[in-house]
Design a protein around this motif. Structure first.
Motif, PDB file in Angstrom:
ATOM      1  N   PHE A  91       0.866  -1.186   0.000  1.00  0.00           N
ATOM      2  CA  PHE A  91       0.000   0.000   0.000  1.00  0.00           C
ATOM      3  C   PHE A  91       0.897   1.229   0.000  1.00  0.00           C
ATOM      4  O   PHE A  91       1.961   1.236   0.628  1.00  0.00           O
ATOM      5  CB  PHE A  91      -0.890  -0.015   1.257  1.00  0.00           C
ATOM      6  CG  PHE A  91      -1.749   1.209   1.372  1.00  0.00           C
ATOM      7  CD1 PHE A  91      -3.014   1.242   0.788  1.00  0.00           C
ATOM      8  CD2 PHE A  91      -1.300   2.341   2.055  1.00  0.00           C
ATOM      9  CE1 PHE A  91      -3.806   2.382   0.878  1.00  0.00           C
ATOM     10  CE2 PHE A  91      -2.091   3.482   2.137  1.00  0.00           C
ATOM     11  CZ  PHE A  91      -3.343   3.495   1.548  1.00  0.00           C
ATOM     12  N   ALA A 119      -4.484   1.462   6.615  1.00  0.00           N
ATOM     13  CA  ALA A 119      -4.130   0.312   5.776  1.00  0.00           C
ATOM     14  C   ALA A 119      -3.411  -0.749   6.600  1.00  0.00           C
ATOM     15  O   ALA A 119      -3.689  -1.943   6.468  1.00  0.00           O
ATOM     16  CB  ALA A 119      -3.255   0.755   4.608  1.00  0.00           C
ATOM     17  N   SER A 174       3.090  -1.332   4.076  1.00  0.00           N
ATOM     18  CA  SER A 174       2.503  -0.038   3.696  1.00  0.00           C
ATOM     19  C   SER A 174       3.596   1.012   3.750  1.00  0.00           C
ATOM     20  O   SER A 174       4.356   1.072   4.728  1.00  0.00           O
ATOM     21  CB  SER A 174       1.401   0.368   4.669  1.00  0.00           C
ATOM     22  OG  SER A 174       0.452  -0.645   4.785  1.00  0.00           O
TER      23      SER A 174
END
Ligand SMILES: C[S@@+](CC[C@H](N)C(=O)[O-])C[C@H]1O[C@@H](n2cnc3c(N)ncnc32)[C@H](O)[C@@H]1O
Length: 444
Positions: free
Chosen positions: A73, A87, A101
């Motif tokens: 992400f 996320a 992420s």
């Protein structure tokens, strides 16, 4: 009669809008603003008023990815880390929705806020309550000398910060620094203290400026610090599996240079600075100076120059990347109708390069993400259109459409433009709105 350049930009926006699937979904209205973040664990540690809601990420995944996550992400304009935290907190069954992420943020203070929340969420902040207790005791007993007054003139203004309150804040700062406590625990204490500055001062963040409000009900420095520590201690007691995440201090326009070469992006969700003159360096200057992120005024100015060209606080170098080299013809046919609409007055000399610079920066950002996006990946940006000019000669910048047009130049298809929110003021017409725009890579 409308001047012909204005008529042409209206036609231009109509043509662009006609090429894309533009829909309206009021359920996004509360997601493009920081709705709910003030009561959410970790998110509530510092209020970045330009954030989106922590619920946006799951709404985006639900609408355009059937709820699925992926490997990586990304949020290239991560601010205080809302999307990154959301996320890395999301799970499918017992597994994190994303294996990793990444976020990128250029402002050193906002980066510090996001990175501290993420580190504390993942590893805790052992000893925070004890540190705060000792610090508060020493300050109340006047046992500690205050840290030096920061070099920003706002701190020397006794209307903004009554001297006794400023002294308390600086004593708290010194007591934390002298405690010998290091790492995330110390960072969380610094974060809680920095979050006291606005409430303790007679200043209020208002759009692009800090407004002086002499009659404002101000918080008490030590009590406000204790209150914020208590909230952090409560949040830190919550345990949950989190995916790995990393917030990098850097330039979101250069994703290729900042995130590890081995990583391909599955989903990017972000909100770039809007072309609305908000200079984040200015808006969060109290906190950044207080925590020592700028050595001097030169460093402060240098910071403004690192930011996306979305505000006129500095004259940015008129240096252009892909818009001048590689995509010039298509860029010009998208953006020139807007540049031709800029009224020929004394503001034109900075407005024109600013507008050009903004869209050049957005093109660079999209190209960087596209280069690293995995096949089948999803990119979603949230942007507000902005109204410039005067009431007689309004100049509307439909960033949602123009950035969508730019995305096609670097290999994206525009899946949908969802209008989330329309500001209450009437002028500006139907294009004055905040939108959520979904992109997918063009099939090669
Ligand atoms: C609209 S805010 C994003 C807020 C974020 N979505 C959140 O919820 O916290 C835009 C952010 O972009 C940052 N920014 C400006 N120029 C940047 C750059 N060149 N690279 C990375 N971040 C930048 C600003 O400091 C600001 O925090």
């Amino acid at each position: 009669m409308k001047p012909s350049s204005v008529a042409r930009i209206d036609d231009h926006y109509r043509d662009l809008g006609g090429r894309f699937a533009v829909t309206e979904d009021p359920s996004f209205a509360t997601l493009v603003v920081p709705n709910g973040n003030h009561s959410r664990p970790f998110h509530r540690w510092f209020r970045q008023k330009e954030s989106f809601s922590a619920d946006l990420v799951s709404a985006v995944l639900g609408r355009w990815r059937d709820g699925a996550g992926g490997d990586v992400f990304l949020d290239p304009f991560a601010g205080s880390g809302t999307a990154l935290l959301a996320a890395s907190d999301s799970q499918l069954g017992s597994k994190p929705l994303f294996a990793a992420s990444y976020g990128v943020e250029a402002n050193p203070f906002l980066h510090f806020v996001g990175a501290t929340k993420i580190a504390a969420r993942a590893h805790g902040a052992p000893g925070l309550a004890g540190l705060a207790r000792d610090v508060v005791r020493d300050v109340r007993l006047n046992r500690v000398d205050p840290a030096p007054i920061p070099g920003l003139s706002s701190f020397a203004n006794s209307g903004y910060f009554p001297p006794s309150d400023l002294r308390r804040l600086l004593q708290l700062r010194a007591a934390i620094d002298e405690s010998g406590v290091e790492g995330t625990t110390r960072s969380v204490a610094h974060l809680c203290l920095s979050a006291c500055l606005e409430p303790v001062s007679a200043l209020r963040r208002d759009g692009r400026a800090l407004r002086y409000e002499p009659a404002k009900v101000r918080a008490h420095p030590v009590e406000e610090f204790e209150r914020r520590i208590e909230i952090a201690v409560d949040d830190l007691a919550i345990r949950a599996g989190v995916g790995a995440s990393d917030l990098i201090l850097g330039d979101g326009r250069r994703i290729d240079e900042v995130i590890p070469r081995s990583k391909s992006i599955s989903v990017a969700v972000f909100s770039p600075p809007y072309l609305n003159n908000i200079d984040y360096t200015e808006v969060y200057k109290l906190e950044a100076w207080f925590l020592g992120f700028y050595r001097d005024h030169r460093a402060f100015r240098q910071q403004r120059l690192q930011t996306l060209r979305s505000h006129p606080s500095v004259r940015f170098p008129e240096v252009y990347g892909l818009s001048a080299n590689g995509h010039k013809r298509e860029f010009d046919s998208l953006i020139e109708p807007l540049l031709r609409t800029i009224p020929n007055n004394r503001y034109k000399v900075w407005r024109e390069p600013l507008f050009r610079g903004y869209f050049d920066d957005m093109l660079e950002t999209l190209a960087g993400i596209r280069k690293r996006l995995e096949p089948g990946g999803l990119v979603v940006y949230v942007v507000g259109n902005s109204l410039h000019g005067t009431s007689k000669r309004p100049l509307l910048v439909a960033s949602d459409l123009l950035i969508a047009g730019l995305s096609e130049l670097v290999g994206f298809d525009v899946v949908e433009i969802v209008i989330g929110r329309r500001p209450t003021r009437r002028s500006g017409g139907t294009l004055l709105r905040e939108s959520v725009v979904a992109l997918k890579p063009q099939a090669s």
